[in-house]
Design an enzyme around this catalytic site. Structure first.
Site, PDB file in Angstrom:
ATOM      1  CG  ASN A 206      18.857 -22.959  35.505  1.00 28.32           C
ATOM      2  OD1 ASN A 206      18.614 -22.714  34.324  1.00 28.32           O
ATOM      3  ND2 ASN A 206      19.838 -23.786  35.879  1.00 28.32           N
TER       4      ASN A 206
ATOM      5  CG  ASN B 191      24.809 -28.425  32.478  1.00 30.69           C
ATOM      6  OD1 ASN B 191      24.202 -27.641  33.209  1.00 30.69           O
ATOM      7  ND2 ASN B 191      25.021 -28.157  31.197  1.00 30.69           N
TER       8      ASN B 191
ATOM      9  CB  SER C  86      21.369 -27.019  29.203  1.00 35.23           C
ATOM     10  OG  SER C  86      20.197 -26.408  29.719  1.00 35.23           O
TER      11      SER C  86
ATOM     12  CG  PHE D 110      20.879 -22.155  26.279  1.00 36.55           C
ATOM     13  CD1 PHE D 110      21.458 -22.460  27.501  1.00 36.55           C
ATOM     14  CD2 PHE D 110      20.998 -23.083  25.239  1.00 36.55           C
ATOM     15  CE1 PHE D 110      22.132 -23.659  27.693  1.00 36.55           C
ATOM     16  CE2 PHE D 110      21.671 -24.275  25.418  1.00 36.55           C
ATOM     17  CZ  PHE D 110      22.238 -24.575  26.650  1.00 36.55           C
TER      18      PHE D 110
ATOM     19  CE  LYS E 295      28.508 -27.123  32.872  1.00 41.05           C
ATOM     20  NZ  LYS E 295      28.324 -25.693  33.203  1.00 41.05           N
TER      21      LYS E 295
ATOM     22  CG  ASN F 227      16.708 -25.766  31.794  1.00 40.12           C
ATOM     23  OD1 ASN F 227      15.884 -26.518  32.312  1.00 40.12           O
ATOM     24  ND2 ASN F 227      17.710 -25.224  32.469  1.00 40.12           N
ATOM     25  CB  THR F 228      17.742 -26.208  24.941  1.00 45.27           C
ATOM     26  OG1 THR F 228      18.083 -24.908  25.438  1.00 45.27           O
ATOM     27  CG2 THR F 228      17.516 -26.117  23.444  1.00 45.27           C
TER      28      THR F 228
END
Length: 353
Positions: A125, A262, A190, A129, A233, A192-193
């Site tokens: 993925n 994560n 994450s 967010f 996390k 993805n940011t």
């Protein structure tokens, strides 16, 4: 073998899952959203019937001062905006982690951004967010009321907020959500940011966690309650020395616990049929992460006296038991639930008691 669980498992694998995987022409995000809205539409009588059908005996456990009716929880990322919050306990979850939410609403990354790697029992993925914002979640949880199990809220940085202003961004979410969250999960891991994972570095992480814990303490003093527990996390891609830095910072900041782990930016352990999807950017979750998540949990348990929520690659009772044996107090599922459905939670509850 529980005959109810066997029937449920077979029904999901051979009947429901094939239908879900065809939704939206096979688009994983379309199926995810449709499932969430169907769960959100379940009335109290239907939820009660589902709970009765799936119920198995579990032992309550106290972690970070919170009482959990069972060890199995829903991981962040499944229900970012809490729209199906009432349904998850009926499906057997002993806690629910909503989010990741950000201080401001944001659409997330461009679609498509969610990919099934079926032979590997994995997902990639790069959602970014996508969420309706901290205030929308707070309003929804107030309207929903207690759901019968602890509700954690995973908080992250708004994409447009510069990394050097991340502390204020996180604090906005804390202030907004503190009255409705049973614990916070600080997501600095994450992939993805842009820039987010840099917040796992020792100095920025120390500043961020110290400010969040100070704020939860201040808010508790204002209401006469106890501070909301704060977990951090971490990524499975951290080296041992980087984990040591996180644990040192966590100890100094009086963090309540660690969530490990994560998604990973690695692509090890994929089945040959899924290799064409390996090029997709984003975090990998599911079965290929099982061993690494367990190793990180074990490392954290050996080097810190902190509660641990183990997450990553939990697709069977053996996976969950191994995480607990490694030192996890609670376990969470996401990708395993996509591939195995409610029977997985039933199986885990039976195994963990």
């Amino acid at each position: 073998m529980n005959p109810r669980r066997t029937t449920l498992d077979l029904g999901y694998r051979h009947l429901l899952r094939p239908v879900l995987f065809r939704v939206g022409g096979g688009d994983a995000e379309a199926a995810h959203e449709q499932t969430l809205h169907r769960l959100a539409g379940l009335g109290p009588h239907r939820r009660a019937a589902i709970a009765a059908a799936l119920k198995v005996p579990t032992q309550s456990v106290t972690v970070a001062g919170l009482s959990f009716p069972g060890r199995v929880g829903l991981a962040a990322g499944v229900d970012k905006n809490g729209i199906a919050a009432l349904a998850w306990p009926a499906l057997g979850f002993g806690h629910v982690e909503l989010g990741t939410v950000t201080a401001q609403p944001q659409p997330g990354n461009d679609q498509p951004r969610l990919f099934r790697l079926r032979d590997s029992r994995a997902i990639i993925n790069r959602m970014g967010f996508n969420n309706a914002g901290a205030q929308a979640l707070a309003d929804r949880l107030r309207a929903t009321g207690p759901i019968g199990v602890p509700v954690g809220v995973s908080i992250g940085k708004t994409k447009v907020t510069p990394v050097e202003e991340a502390v204020g961004d996180y604090l906005t979410s804390v202030q907004t959500l503190d009255p409705v969250a049973d614990y916070f999960a600080v997501n600095v891991s994450s992939p993805n940011t842009p820039g987010l994972r840099s917040l796992q570095d020792k100095e920025p992480l120390a500043e961020l966690l110290a400010e969040i814990v100070t704020e939860t303490t201040r808010l508790a003093a204002a209401t006469g309650g106890r501070p909301t527990p704060v977990f951090v996390k971490i990524a499975p891609d951290l080296s041992d020395s980087a984990i040591d830095d996180v644990l040192e910072v966590a100890a100094h900041a009086d963090i309540s616990g660690i969530i490990a782990t994560n998604t990973t930016i690695g692509r090890d352990g994929l089945a040959d049929a899924d290799l064409p999807l390996a090029k997709e950017a984003g975090g990998l979750s599911g079965a290929p992460l099982t061993r690494r998540s367990r190793a990180v949990v074990e490392y954290v348990a050996r080097h810190a006296a902190l509660p641990i929520i183990g997450v990553g690659g939990v697709g069977s009772a053996d996976d969950a038991l191994a995480l607990v044996d490694a030192g996890a107090d609670l376990v969470q599922v996401y990708t395993g639930y996509i591939y195995r459905g409610p029977a997985l939670v039933m199986e885990l509850n039976q195994a963990l008691g």
